[in-house]
Design a protein around this motif. Structure first.
Motif, PDB file in Angstrom:
ATOM      1  N   VAL A   1       6.080  19.047  -9.162  1.00  0.00           N
ATOM      2  CA  VAL A   1       7.499  18.835  -8.854  1.00  0.00           C
ATOM      3  C   VAL A   1       7.744  19.029  -7.355  1.00  0.00           C
ATOM      4  CG1 VAL A   1       9.819  19.789  -9.178  1.00  0.00           C
ATOM      5  CG2 VAL A   1       8.338  19.398 -11.164  1.00  0.00           C
ATOM      6  N   ALA A   2       7.145  20.077  -6.780  1.00  0.00           N
ATOM      7  CA  ALA A   2       7.335  20.333  -5.348  1.00  0.00           C
ATOM      8  C   ALA A   2       6.778  19.190  -4.508  1.00  0.00           C
ATOM      9  CB  ALA A   2       6.673  21.657  -4.965  1.00  0.00           C
ATOM     10  N   ALA A   3       5.612  18.668  -4.893  1.00  0.00           N
ATOM     11  CA  ALA A   3       5.025  17.556  -4.145  1.00  0.00           C
ATOM     12  C   ALA A   3       5.910  16.322  -4.225  1.00  0.00           C
ATOM     13  CB  ALA A   3       3.624  17.251  -4.680  1.00  0.00           C
ATOM     14  N   ARG A   4       6.424  16.029  -5.418  1.00  0.00           N
ATOM     15  CA  ARG A   4       7.322  14.886  -5.578  1.00  0.00           C
ATOM     16  C   ARG A   4       8.607  15.090  -4.764  1.00  0.00           C
ATOM     17  NH1 ARG A   4       4.065  11.086  -7.178  1.00  0.00           N
ATOM     18  NH2 ARG A   4       3.821  10.720  -9.419  1.00  0.00           N
ATOM     19  N   ALA A   5       9.144  16.296  -4.802  1.00  0.00           N
ATOM     20  CA  ALA A   5      10.368  16.578  -4.052  1.00  0.00           C
ATOM     21  C   ALA A   5      10.154  16.428  -2.556  1.00  0.00           C
ATOM     22  CB  ALA A   5      10.871  17.981  -4.375  1.00  0.00           C
ATOM     23  N   ALA A   6       8.907  16.639  -2.102  1.00  0.00           N
ATOM     24  CA  ALA A   6       8.575  16.492  -0.687  1.00  0.00           C
ATOM     25  C   ALA A   6       8.299  15.040  -0.309  1.00  0.00           C
ATOM     26  CB  ALA A   6       7.360  17.358  -0.355  1.00  0.00           C
ATOM     27  N   GLY A   7       8.394  14.137  -1.282  1.00  0.00           N
ATOM     28  CA  GLY A   7       8.211  12.713  -0.996  1.00  0.00           C
ATOM     29  C   GLY A   7       6.781  12.242  -1.069  1.00  0.00           C
ATOM     30  N   ILE A   8       5.883  13.048  -1.636  1.00  0.00           N
ATOM     31  CA  ILE A   8       4.476  12.672  -1.738  1.00  0.00           C
ATOM     32  C   ILE A   8       4.283  11.918  -3.046  1.00  0.00           C
ATOM     33  CG2 ILE A   8       2.103  13.522  -1.678  1.00  0.00           C
ATOM     34  CD1 ILE A   8       3.243  16.089  -0.338  1.00  0.00           C
ATOM     35  N   ARG A   9       3.644  10.755  -2.976  1.00  0.00           N
ATOM     36  CA  ARG A   9       3.552   9.863  -4.123  1.00  0.00           C
ATOM     37  C   ARG A   9       2.101   9.522  -4.457  1.00  0.00           C
ATOM     38  NH1 ARG A   9       7.798  11.593  -4.474  1.00  0.00           N
ATOM     39  NH2 ARG A   9       9.836  10.588  -4.487  1.00  0.00           N
ATOM     40  N   GLY A  10       1.905   8.823  -5.562  1.00  0.00           N
ATOM     41  CA  GLY A  10       0.579   8.396  -5.970  1.00  0.00           C
ATOM     42  C   GLY A  10      -0.084   7.554  -4.899  1.00  0.00           C
ATOM     43  N   GLY A  11      -1.351   7.834  -4.617  1.00  0.00           N
ATOM     44  CA  GLY A  11      -2.089   7.140  -3.567  1.00  0.00           C
ATOM     45  C   GLY A  11      -2.031   7.848  -2.232  1.00  0.00           C
ATOM     46  N   ASP A  12      -1.035   8.721  -2.038  1.00  0.00           N
ATOM     47  CA  ASP A  12      -0.961   9.503  -0.806  1.00  0.00           C
ATOM     48  C   ASP A  12      -2.027  10.593  -0.810  1.00  0.00           C
ATOM     49  OD1 ASP A  12       1.250   8.031  -0.069  1.00  0.00           O
ATOM     50  OD2 ASP A  12       2.709   9.577  -0.636  1.00  0.00           O
ATOM     51  N   GLU A  13      -2.408  11.033   0.376  1.00  0.00           N
ATOM     52  CA  GLU A  13      -3.361  12.122   0.507  1.00  0.00           C
ATOM     53  C   GLU A  13      -2.652  13.411   0.907  1.00  0.00           C
ATOM     54  OE1 GLU A  13      -6.314  10.953   3.338  1.00  0.00           O
ATOM     55  OE2 GLU A  13      -7.295   9.551   1.956  1.00  0.00           O
ATOM     56  N   ILE A  14      -3.158  14.528   0.386  1.00  0.00           N
ATOM     57  CA  ILE A  14      -2.645  15.831   0.767  1.00  0.00           C
ATOM     58  C   ILE A  14      -3.834  16.744   1.016  1.00  0.00           C
ATOM     59  CG2 ILE A  14      -2.409  16.589  -1.641  1.00  0.00           C
ATOM     60  CD1 ILE A  14       0.080  18.199  -0.727  1.00  0.00           C
ATOM     61  N   ILE A  15      -3.805  17.492   2.089  1.00  0.00           N
ATOM     62  CA  ILE A  15      -4.913  18.381   2.447  1.00  0.00           C
ATOM     63  C   ILE A  15      -4.776  19.685   1.674  1.00  0.00           C
ATOM     64  CG2 ILE A  15      -5.994  19.666   4.340  1.00  0.00           C
ATOM     65  CD1 ILE A  15      -4.970  17.377   6.198  1.00  0.00           C
ATOM     66  N   VAL A  16      -5.843  20.070   0.974  1.00  0.00           N
ATOM     67  CA  VAL A  16      -5.844  21.282   0.158  1.00  0.00           C
ATOM     68  C   VAL A  16      -7.130  22.056   0.442  1.00  0.00           C
ATOM     69  CG1 VAL A  16      -4.481  20.211  -1.682  1.00  0.00           C
ATOM     70  CG2 VAL A  16      -6.970  20.189  -1.821  1.00  0.00           C
ATOM     71  N   PRO A  17      -7.147  23.352   0.154  1.00  0.00           N
ATOM     72  CA  PRO A  17      -8.381  24.120   0.349  1.00  0.00           C
ATOM     73  C   PRO A  17      -9.422  23.809  -0.718  1.00  0.00           C
ATOM     74  CG  PRO A  17      -6.670  25.523  -0.561  1.00  0.00           C
ATOM     75  CD  PRO A  17      -6.019  24.199  -0.265  1.00  0.00           C
ATOM     76  N   ALA A  18     -10.691  23.856  -0.323  1.00  0.00           N
ATOM     77  CA  ALA A  18     -11.767  23.723  -1.299  1.00  0.00           C
ATOM     78  C   ALA A  18     -11.978  25.029  -2.044  1.00  0.00           C
ATOM     79  CB  ALA A  18     -13.062  23.310  -0.596  1.00  0.00           C
ATOM     80  N   PHE A  19     -11.664  26.146  -1.389  1.00  0.00           N
ATOM     81  CA  PHE A  19     -11.871  27.460  -2.006  1.00  0.00           C
ATOM     82  C   PHE A  19     -10.567  27.921  -2.654  1.00  0.00           C
ATOM     83  CE2 PHE A  19     -12.401  32.168  -1.853  1.00  0.00           C
ATOM     84  CZ  PHE A  19     -13.522  32.238  -2.674  1.00  0.00           C
TER      85      PHE A  19
END
Length: 368
Positions: free
Chosen positions: A54-72
């Protein structure tokens, strides 16, 4: 867990009102969580995984977009985003904290990057200032998975008030639990309103369906447990702090073993008691200590082993993860071990756990 009598009282009230979901207990829980986070807005959800979506969608991030996340991190961070078509781009860790390495984050930003999501691993706050600066310069929303970090602080401010939003987890294993649940906390009123709509099929406060959405609402029973758990948060924090000190004392001076600490001068919930075993110095691998503890009926956890990029579906699917080594995250995944803590663990149990670890390491430490 808090007072069973208080929990029962709250549950009875919900049954008497015949208001079983997204009702007055949820509103009360949201208000108290906003106070804990030091923010103006809280949106309770059925679990933190959906909260991240929900937070990602509210931030305007959609399918196919990339988001940087930790591997650990626990795989749920990446899986929540992947499930709705957002591509997690795995970033290497700062070995000292286990969190996103800001210099690596900046290097990973590309034409499809639409956001950054940090995780406060084991409750140790991310490098907020550096990540905020990077996000602002590149015009990217900054979100945080704060599943481990309720009650913790960064430069004296509560974790929960940074970035566009942060997401708490109240799973049964968490420091504050609501049986199952989560919450999105934010300083941004418009962001909070978008989250409220998205958690309820895109329905606005006036009843208009303005967008797509999902069913992420929290029920009253979960809120009752959450409120009851919140009442003993400070007490449990004190217990965990004493446990942490006992482990530090019990393992002090043991070659190749250290108790991972929290940010100096900050408030910490010490939800996780994590040791780090350097196999080259200790003469024994973390997995052997893990097995020895298990043989004595001591439950330990190899958080987070393997790292996210080393598990399916990311390990063998280049569309989800462009294969590349992430040496610091991989090294941490081979070294860290979470030991028992919490209100069910007392000094005698801690001393026994420390004794097992000491005997394992002392028997194998190379002579010097």
């Amino acid at each position: 867990m808090g007072s069973r009598a208080r929990l029962t009282e709250r549950l009875d009230g919900a049954l008497d009102r015949l208001y079983l979901t997204n009702g007055p207990l949820v509103r009360e829980f949201e208000e108290k969580l906003a106070e804990v986070a030091g923010v103006g807005h809280c949106v309770a959800v059925c679990n933190a995984t959906v909260g991240l979506q929900v937070a990602a969608r509210a931030a305007g991030i959609r399918g196919g977009d990339e988001i940087i996340v930790p591997a650990f991190t626990w795989v749920a961070t990446a899986a929540a985003l992947d499930w709705i078509g957002i591509v997690p781009v795995f970033c290497d860790a700062d070995e000292r904290t286990g969190n996103l390495d800001p210099s690596e984050v900046e290097a990973l930003i590309g034409p499809r990057t639409r956001g950054i999501m940090g995780v406060h691993v084991f409750g140790y706050p991310c490098a907020m200032d550096e990540l905020t600066d990077i996000a602002d310069r590149h015009g990217l929303p900054l979100l945080f998975d704060a599943a481990h970090a309720i009650g913790c602080t960064y430069k004296g401010r509560p974790v929960g008030g940074f970035g566009a939003a942060e997401v708490y987890s109240f799973h049964a294993t968490k420091f504050v639990n609501s049986f199952e649940g989560g919450a999105i906390v934010t300083r941004d009123a418009e962001f909070a309103e978008r989250c409220r709509e998205l958690r309820n099929f895109g329905i606005t406060a006036s009843g208009e369906i303005r967008s797509g959405g999902t069913n992420a609402k929290m029920n009253e029973a979960a809120a009752a447990m959450g409120l009851t758990s919140l009442e003993v948060m400070d007490e449990l924090m004190d217990i965990n702090t004493l446990n942490h000190r006992r482990y530090e004392k019990g393992l002090e001076g043991l070659t190749g073993v250290r108790v991972r600490g929290q940010a100096e001068g900050e408030r910490a919930n010490h939800q996780y008691l994590v040791i780090e075993i350097d196999a080259s110095a200790a003469g024994i691998h973390r997995d052997e200590v893990h097995a020895a503890l298990g043989a004595q009926n001591v439950l330990s956890r190899r958080y987070f082993h393997p790292s996210c990029h080393q598990v399916e579906p990311y390990r063998s699917d280049p569309a989800r993860h462009a294969p590349r080594p992430l040496p610091r995250a991989e090294a941490l995944a081979e070294r860290v071990l979470a030991l028992p803590t919490g209100s069910a663990v007392g000094p005698s149990e801690i001393d026994k756990v420390c004794d097992i670890v000491r005997r394992c390491v002392s028997a194998r430490t190379p002579a010097r």
